[in-house]
Enzyme design. Structure first.
Site, PDB file in Angstrom:
ATOM      1  CD1 TRP A  16      -1.016   2.415   2.026  1.00  0.00           C
ATOM      2  CD2 TRP A  16      -2.664   1.610   1.188  1.00  0.00           C
ATOM      3  NE1 TRP A  16      -1.947   3.249   2.070  1.00  0.00           N
ATOM      4  CE2 TRP A  16      -2.986   3.088   1.454  1.00  0.00           C
ATOM      5  CE3 TRP A  16      -3.916   0.924   0.403  1.00  0.00           C
ATOM      6  CZ2 TRP A  16      -4.415   3.735   1.303  1.00  0.00           C
ATOM      7  CZ3 TRP A  16      -5.044   1.642   0.359  1.00  0.00           C
ATOM      8  CH2 TRP A  16      -5.406   2.931   0.684  1.00  0.00           C
ATOM      9  CG  MET A  17       2.492   5.045  -2.099  1.00  0.00           C
ATOM     10  SD  MET A  17       3.583   5.410  -3.601  1.00  0.00           S
ATOM     11  CE  MET A  17       2.394   5.351  -5.041  1.00  0.00           C
ATOM     12  CG  ASN A  18      -1.610   7.090   2.124  1.00  0.00           C
ATOM     13  OD1 ASN A  18      -1.162   5.914   2.873  1.00  0.00           O
ATOM     14  ND2 ASN A  18      -1.691   8.204   2.797  1.00  0.00           N
ATOM     15  CG  ASP A  19      -0.852  11.460   2.117  1.00  0.00           C
ATOM     16  OD1 ASP A  19      -1.919  10.743   1.504  1.00  0.00           O
ATOM     17  OD2 ASP A  19      -0.844  12.224   3.097  1.00  0.00           O
ATOM     18  CD  GLN A  35       2.030   8.537   5.520  1.00  0.00           C
ATOM     19  OE1 GLN A  35       1.382   8.143   6.165  1.00  0.00           O
ATOM     20  NE2 GLN A  35       3.508   8.977   5.911  1.00  0.00           N
ATOM     21  CD1 TRP A  43      -3.330   4.637   5.289  1.00  0.00           C
ATOM     22  CD2 TRP A  43      -3.885   3.812   7.160  1.00  0.00           C
ATOM     23  NE1 TRP A  43      -2.963   5.471   6.223  1.00  0.00           N
ATOM     24  CE2 TRP A  43      -3.198   5.122   7.321  1.00  0.00           C
ATOM     25  CE3 TRP A  43      -4.507   2.988   8.436  1.00  0.00           C
ATOM     26  CZ2 TRP A  43      -3.177   5.806   8.680  1.00  0.00           C
ATOM     27  CZ3 TRP A  43      -4.212   3.668   9.519  1.00  0.00           C
ATOM     28  CH2 TRP A  43      -3.792   5.070   9.690  1.00  0.00           C
ATOM     29  CB  SER A  76       1.728  13.295   5.318  1.00  0.00           C
ATOM     30  OG  SER A  76       1.587  11.999   4.613  1.00  0.00           O
ATOM     31  NE  ARG A 132      -4.332  14.153   9.214  1.00  0.00           N
ATOM     32  CZ  ARG A 132      -5.579  14.235  10.162  1.00  0.00           C
ATOM     33  NH1 ARG A 132      -5.478  14.207  11.452  1.00  0.00           N
ATOM     34  NH2 ARG A 132      -6.686  14.182   9.497  1.00  0.00           N
ATOM     35  CD  GLU A 185      -6.308  14.099   5.796  1.00  0.00           C
ATOM     36  OE1 GLU A 185      -6.400  13.366   6.709  1.00  0.00           O
ATOM     37  OE2 GLU A 185      -6.488  13.833   4.710  1.00  0.00           O
ATOM     38  CD1 TRP A 263      -7.888  10.516   2.017  1.00  0.00           C
ATOM     39  CD2 TRP A 263      -7.529   8.044   2.294  1.00  0.00           C
ATOM     40  NE1 TRP A 263      -6.673  10.164   2.390  1.00  0.00           N
ATOM     41  CE2 TRP A 263      -6.497   8.708   2.837  1.00  0.00           C
ATOM     42  CE3 TRP A 263      -7.967   6.826   2.603  1.00  0.00           C
ATOM     43  CZ2 TRP A 263      -5.451   8.041   3.303  1.00  0.00           C
ATOM     44  CZ3 TRP A 263      -6.575   6.202   3.033  1.00  0.00           C
ATOM     45  CH2 TRP A 263      -5.501   6.832   3.624  1.00  0.00           C
TER      46      TRP A 263
HETATM   47  C1  FRU Z   1      -3.660  12.166   3.961  1.00  0.00           C
HETATM   48  C2  FRU Z   1      -3.524  11.674   5.242  1.00  0.00           C
HETATM   49  C3  FRU Z   1      -2.690  12.424   6.278  1.00  0.00           C
HETATM   50  C4  FRU Z   1      -1.912  11.518   7.118  1.00  0.00           C
HETATM   51  C5  FRU Z   1      -1.600  10.365   6.187  1.00  0.00           C
HETATM   52  C6  FRU Z   1      -1.644   9.234   6.958  1.00  0.00           C
HETATM   53  O1  FRU Z   1      -4.085  11.397   3.094  1.00  0.00           O
HETATM   54  O2  FRU Z   1      -4.660  11.172   5.926  1.00  0.00           O
HETATM   55  O3  FRU Z   1      -3.436  13.631   6.943  1.00  0.00           O
HETATM   56  O4  FRU Z   1      -0.748  12.319   7.660  1.00  0.00           O
HETATM   57  O5  FRU Z   1      -2.673  10.416   5.222  1.00  0.00           O
HETATM   58  O6  FRU Z   1      -1.356   8.030   5.939  1.00  0.00           O
END
Ligand code: FRU
Length: 445
Positions: A16-19, A35, A43, A76, A132, A185, A263
């Protein structure tokens, strides 16, 4: 069937990858941290993964950079190069035991390959569970570091300053302002073409449902950001989130990248063994359009190096009512087209039979229709239609009118190579010109 790995977009080989996180240029390399869950396709266990590129197009995956511990997950944040050449990551530490979020540091003296957490972490703790995503940059006129960080549930971006990255002094808050239909965010703040741009991601409440990115254009005096215009959307598609820009670019130009997902449905994407892709990196400009400043985005110029030599060129074609398919090359495509309106109410391109990218003359809108969540549109005043669309294995990014209106969409196309058509509804249009390149994959295949 599991879709193939994107040909042009960064994804880790697995998991998994996000930000995007820690975007910084240093010593000839663009760093892309992100992330990352080192242990699975959902996640969790948030850590920073790492990739590097010399051209922002080809990426080398370097694995986990800063790993979650039982006590502290690594949310993040950003990275800067300190005065002594050390790479410093400023991230949100999330403490599962208490649910608190606070800002922490880690250092690398080997170009981001190995990291040591600062023993005095966290360095900025206000006892909040919703504090954050620090974006730190060097504020030259003041000679200090500035951090933009969100108070997510209060719809505020807080600004802090520091001389040493360790001790932080509060400067001011911005917000609530713009859209507050979701939590705030991942902020970013930068100077662009003589003005300041404050970027705030929002989840939900985005323009195409779910998460999205808004921006404010105004002034920053080293203490306070003042917005001079109502907020705008950076991207009108569904899949562009947590966009942030690179620090310390060698030519001083502003480039950014976003998580190419939403999301609302990211966890359901049918990919394996990876889940999550980054958008194409984009150059940013600020231009006065329709009486106000707007972010203009274009894929980084280095992408052109992937073009094949045998492009398809079309010129001065009448587009009759309905859809006319054209033969196109194999693989990922870059389509640049210019239409003139005729009598049609809507006209444009059809990709993979079901996806329409076009202009609605009646409504004065650019649109992308046929995505998994339907039709997405944005106002665009135009006599005709100029666009560039980059079509990858499971995405389309459309840059209308030189990049002043952008849509990023994940579309999990069926098997087979793409087909491209021209369409006109209730009348005819004219295709003035089009060039279709196939783009070589960024991976060794
Ligand atoms: C945004 C977020 C950030 C948080 C991160 C957690 O997509 O929700 O606010 O730091 O992802 O993975």
């Amino acid at each position: 069937m599991t879709p193939h790995r994107p040909r042009l977009h960064y994804t880790p080989v697995r998991n998994w990858m996000n930000d995007p996180n820690g975007l910084v240029w240093h010593d000839g390399e663009y760093h892309l941290f992100y992330q990352y869950n080192p242990y699975g396709n959902d996640w969790g266990n948030m850590s920073w993964g790492h990739a590097v590129s010399t051209d922002l197009v080809h990426w080398e995956e370097l694995g986990v950079a800063i790993e979650a511990t039982d006590d502290e997950h690594v949310f993040s944040g950003s990275a800067v190069i300190d005065h002594d050449g050390t790479m410093v990551a400023v991230y949100t530490g999330y403490y599962p035991a208490s649910g608190l979020q606070a800002q922490s540091l880690a250092r690398s003296t080997d170009r981001g390959r190995t990291w040591t957490r600062h023993p005095g972490n966290p360095v900025l703790d206000i006892g909040s569970k919703e504090f954050r995503d620090p974006k730190v940059f060097w504020y030259g006129p003041g000679g200090y570091w500035v951090m933009a960080v969100v108070l997510a549930l209060e719809w505020k971006v807080s600004f802090y300053r520091s001389g040493d990255l360790l001790s932080w002094t509060w400067l001011s808050d911005f917000g609530p302002d713009g859209s507050v239909d979701g939590v705030w965010e991942v902020p970013d703040l930068f100077e662009l073409d003589g003005r300041w741009v404050l970027v705030v991601s929002l989840n939900p409440g985005g323009p195409a449902g779910g998460s999205g990115v808004q921006y404010f254009v105004g002034r920053f005096d080293g203490v306070t950001f003042t917005s001079d215009w109502p907020a705008s959307w950076a991207d009108h598609g569904r899949d562009f989130y947590a966009a942030v820009s690179w620090n310390h670019t060698p030519d001083g130009r502003r480039r950014w990248i976003g998580w190419m997902s939403n999301w609302d449905d990211a966890a359901a994407h049918p990919t394996d063994p990876w889940r999550g892709a980054q958008s194409l990196p984009r150059e940013l400009l600020l231009e006065d359009i329709g009486g106000r400043p707007r972010l203009v985005q274009r894929p980084v110029a280095a992408l052109q190096a992937l073009r094949s030599t045998d492009a398809v060129h079309l010129a001065d074609l009448n587009v009759p009512p309905g859809v006319t398919f054209r033969p196109v090359p194999e693989g990922a495509l870059e389509i640049t087209a210019e239409f003139e309106p005729g009598t049609a109410e809507r006209f444009g391109l059809v990709i993979h039979e079901g996806l329409r990218i076009g202009y609605d003359v009646v409504r004065g809108e650019a649109f992308v229709d046929g995505t998994p969540s339907g039709r997405h549109a944005a106002p665009l005043s135009a006599d005709g239609l100029r666009l560039t669309a980059i079509v990858d294995t499971s995405s389309v990014e459309v840059f209308f009118d030189r990049g002043q209106v952008v849509f990023t969409e994940q579309v999990f196309f069926g098997p087979g190579s793409p087909c491209v058509g021209l369409f006109a509804d209730s009348g005819t249009a004219l295709l003035r010109s089009a060039t279709i390149h196939s783009l070589a994959s960024i991976w060794d295949e």
